[in-house]
Design an enzyme around this catalytic site. Structure first.
Site, PDB file in Angstrom:
ATOM      1  N   ASP A   1       0.819  -1.222   0.000  1.00 37.27           N
ATOM      2  CA  ASP A   1       0.000   0.000   0.000  1.00 37.27           C
ATOM      3  C   ASP A   1       0.851   1.269   0.000  1.00 37.27           C
ATOM      4  OD1 ASP A   1      -2.437  -1.564   0.279  1.00 37.27           O
ATOM      5  OD2 ASP A   1      -1.834  -1.866   2.357  1.00 37.27           O
TER       6      ASP A   1
ATOM      7  N   HIS B   1      -4.212  -1.941  -6.477  1.00 37.08           N
ATOM      8  CA  HIS B   1      -3.550  -0.718  -6.929  1.00 37.08           C
ATOM      9  C   HIS B   1      -4.614   0.321  -7.246  1.00 37.08           C
ATOM     10  CE1 HIS B   1       0.241  -2.660  -7.005  1.00 37.08           C
ATOM     11  NE2 HIS B   1       0.056  -3.354  -8.106  1.00 37.08           N
TER      12      HIS B   1
ATOM     13  N   PRO C   1      -9.443  -0.792   7.762  1.00 34.60           N
ATOM     14  CA  PRO C   1      -8.591   0.339   8.161  1.00 34.60           C
ATOM     15  C   PRO C   1      -7.146  -0.138   8.279  1.00 34.60           C
ATOM     16  CG  PRO C   1     -10.485   0.136   9.629  1.00 34.60           C
ATOM     17  CD  PRO C   1     -10.454  -1.101   8.791  1.00 34.60           C
TER      18      PRO C   1
ATOM     19  N   SER D   1       6.163  12.498  -4.175  1.00 30.71           N
ATOM     20  CA  SER D   1       4.770  12.766  -4.544  1.00 30.71           C
ATOM     21  C   SER D   1       4.072  13.568  -3.464  1.00 30.71           C
ATOM     22  CB  SER D   1       4.021  11.461  -4.779  1.00 30.71           C
ATOM     23  OG  SER D   1       4.549  10.778  -5.891  1.00 30.71           O
TER      24      SER D   1
ATOM     25  N   ASN E   1      -5.123 -10.421  -4.282  1.00 32.02           N
ATOM     26  CA  ASN E   1      -5.077  -9.967  -2.891  1.00 32.02           C
ATOM     27  C   ASN E   1      -4.413  -8.599  -2.781  1.00 32.02           C
ATOM     28  OD1 ASN E   1      -2.606 -11.068  -3.691  1.00 32.02           O
ATOM     29  ND2 ASN E   1      -2.034 -11.669  -1.622  1.00 32.02           N
TER      30      ASN E   1
END
EC number: 6.3.4.4
Length: 429
Positions: free
Chosen positions: A13, A41, A303, A412, A38
């Protein structure tokens, strides 16, 4: 000939899809080499959000070849659903190629995954219950069904009957649950196979041909190095090898053909599922990072656990994956924090540890040693150069590079493609 491998340096992630999409602009082929559905993206293009689970990020470039390599385990049902979802949104999928050697996830793999996780009681490992692990088990046990088998009706029938006899004994005798019937699987999954048959081929040859012709190949990693079955926080790991070395096995391209490895990190750390997480935050700061960063799993919706940036983790990833450059994402999420912290080492019973331990019992007792830096309040989402960042944000980025020992190639400041800023062109490095 140039090839770049994109890997996650943490527990997944990290924003690999975003970086892969960005780097895909200069690639001739984009290939996945490990994992299955699993892994998720999320990619933003022209204001549109796309969530992929199996299909490589390069699918959005119709002139480039997108490859699902032999190292993946593929659920045909999920793949057909994902393909149709893209096609309905006007995305041309004719550039997709699927390895005829990739293994196939079938309903008994998912059933086994669920039953196995439930049988663990309080010792669950946090599987997504997508059938990934059981499919890799069958691969190693040499009873797996590959794409080439799925497309041949007689062979598929023979192998499916054989495997169901084994699996149903396992379900009924060990897990004490009802088994599956041949009829409820065969026609449906053979049908999926026929729907994707036009994409199935020898992808190793395709990728090597591109490189032989002087082209550029981008290898898209899934999950993260700390989830690698060999190098990660075992047993809280996936069943494949997300490290850069997995390219040789999972894409059929020799290791000598890899020219650079870009590790992707968030400016903080996140994790889904169980397992040790030394820098995890349980306070209001952690909650703020979770909400601002929208830290909820692409695949599960769960979460994510969040914590400070951990250089012990990233240095471990650098070493075992040969990382040459770092892509640092989500700097914008830390805006508004008075203080930001970077973990430089662990304290274990009075001893300073700078290398990631193999023993989970040790990791669970480690206390992070932090270096604190002043935060920044400015909105950084419009920054396009390092110099445009607020001084404290710029110092944070520089310190991450210094402490990890990795040159930063991109940073980024948001999810959009134009918010990825280049410091080093890895295609030319």
């Amino acid at each position: 000939m140039t090839s770049v491998v994109v890997v996650g340096t943490q527990w997944g992630d990290e924003g690999k899809g975003k970086i892969t999409d960005f780097l895909s602009q200069k690639a001739d082929a984009i290939a996945r080499f490990a994992g299955g559905d699993n892994a998720g993206h999320t990619i933003k293009i022209d204001g549109e959000t796309y969530k992929l689970h199996l299909i490589p990020s390069g699918i959005f470039y119709k002139e480039k070849t997108s490859v699902i390599g032999n190292g993946l385990v593929v659920n045909p049902k999920s793949l057909v659903t994902e393909l149709k979802g893209l096609q309905e949104r006007g995305i041309n999928t004719d550039n997709l190629r699927i390895s005829n050697r990739a293994h196939v996830i079938l309903p008994y793999h998912i059933k086994q995954d669920i039953a196995d996780e439930e049988s663990r009681g309080d010792n669950k490992i946090g599987t997504t219950c997508k059938g990934i692990g059981p499919c890799y088990q069958d691969k190693v046990a040499r009873i797996g069904i590959r794409m080439a088998d799925l497309l041949d009706k007689d062979i598929f029938e023979e192998k499916l009957r054989h495997n169901l006899a084994i699996k149903n004994k396992l379900f009924e005798k060990f897990y004490e649950v009802e088994g599956l019937t041949f009829e409820e699987i065969f026609e449906e999954y053979y049908g999926y196979g026929q729907e994707i048959a036009k994409y199935v081929t020898d992808t190793s040859k395709i990728l090597n041909d591109v490189l032989d012709e002087g082209g550029k190949v981008l290898f898209e990693g899934a999950q993260g190095i700390l989830l690698d079955v060999d190098q990660g926080t075992y047993p809280y790991v996936t069943s494949s090898n997300p490290v850069a070395g997995g390219v040789a096995i999972g894409a059929g391209v020799g290791p000598s053909r890899v020219t650079s490895v870009i590790g992707v990190s968030k400016a903080y750390t996140s994790r889904v599922g169980d397992g040790p997480f030394p820098t995890e935050l349980f306070d209001e700061v952690g909650q703020q990072i979770r909400e601002v960063g929208r830290e909820y799993g692409t695949t599960t919706g769960r979460p994510r656990r969040v914590g400070w940036f951990d250089t012990v983790v990233v240095r471990h990833s650098r070493r075992v994956s040969g990382i040459t450059h770092l892509a640092l994402n989500s700097i914008d999420v830390l805006s508004g924090l008075e203080t930001v912290k970077i973990c430089t080492a662990y304290n274990y019973k009075g001893e300073t540890i700078t290398e990631y331990p193999a023993n989970l019992h040790i990791i669970e007792q480690c206390e992070p040693i932090y270096e604190e830096l002043p935060g920044w309040s400015e909105d950084v989402t419009a920054c396009r150069t390092l110099e445009e960042l607020p001084e404290n944000a710029r110092r944070y980025v520089e310190r991450v590079s210094e402490l990890t020992g990795i040159q930063i190639a991109t940073f980024s400041v948001g999810p959009a493609r134009e918010q990825t800023n280049v410091l080093v062109d890895v295609w030319e490095a």
